[in-house]
Design an enzyme around this catalytic site. Structure first.
Site: not given
Length: 269
Positions: A210, A212
């Site tokens: 992902d 952040d």
């Protein structure tokens, strides 16, 4: 366990990575630090004995700050392991490090608190160098194997390790990115460092799951969530397994490198 069956290669499984080999022998070790996260399962890849342990436990029952890292490392060494790979999920702090990228980090920054992070609590004093905390040879093997498999990989990078179990605030995430760090994770410290204190080789593969939260606002970024991180990790687990299956047979016995000799000039008299 016979000497020829003792594994010199070990692997820690991270979030979403709880099983590795099918035909294994389960081993439990008594350590001075209490029980390790899960039984060590010993199997083989092309004739190379491998020890595997999921660092969060078999059912992910241990959050990052509750893992007994000292027990885990001690147990791995007791069964014969001298060279370790510790894959982990991570968040990206840079737009160019997209989900699905593998980062073979070469530095860490510790932002944890209260973790038992040394085997040397006294009465003697030990100051081991942390200048190069990851094994250069293991890193090179992992990078080369990833490239041969056409896995998007970055050679080198800094992982900032946060306490968890919460994710970063936007302010923290922007601070980490502004410092020039690459990825954020919750388990690399003290795992990587404790391996060095035991004079074991250790390398990490950080799988970007992902962006952040500090990168939120870019057109292609959505805020991190546990569901998202585990989903992306699961989508790339086959690639990680392929990488490890190719890398493990190339990992020879531990040489007299910076890992194996870490304590030679570290003990203060």
């Amino acid at each position: 366990m016979s000497p020829e069956a003792r594994p010199h290669v070990g692997i820690f499984g991270g979030s979403g990575f709880y099983e590795f080999l099918d035909d294994t022998e389960a081993v439990t070790v008594e350590t001075p630090y209490g029980p390790h996260s899960a039984p060590i399962r010993i199997g083989h890849i092309d004739g190379t004995a491998v020890a595997f342990m999921p660092r969060h436990g078999d059912k992910h029952e241990l959050p990052p700050h509750r893992i007994d890292y000292r027990a885990n490392l001690w147990a791995m060494k007791e069964v014969g392991v001298r060279r370790l790979i510790g894959p982990s999920a991570c968040g990206s702090l840079k737009p160019e490090l997209q989900p699905g990228t593998f980062v073979v980090v070469d530095q860490f920054v510790d932002r944890t608190s209260g973790r038992r992070d040394t085997f040397y609590d006294g009465p003697g004093t030990t100051h081991a160098s942390a200048a190069e905390p990851y094994c250069p040879e293991l890193r090179g093997i992992l990078v080369d194997c990833a490239r041969r498999l056409d896995i998007p990989v970055v050679d080198g990078g800094t992982v900032v390790v946060i306490q968890g179990p919460r994710f970063s605030t936007r302010a923290e995430s922007r601070w980490f990115a502004a410092a020039g760090w690459d990825v954020v994770n919750m388990t690399q410290y003290p795992e990587a460092w404790l391996a060095r204190e035991l004079e074991l080789c250790y390398a990490n593969v950080s799988l970007v799951t992902d962006y952040d939260v500090g990168l939120e606002g870019s057109p292609h970024v959505e805020p991190v969530s546990a569901e998202m991180a585990l989903r992306v990790f699961a989508e790339n687990l086959a690639k990680l397994r392929d990488l490890l299956f190719q890398a493990v047979p190339r990992i020879g016995p531990q040489p007299e490198d910076i890992c194996a000799t870490a304590l030679q000039s570290a003990i203060a008299h």
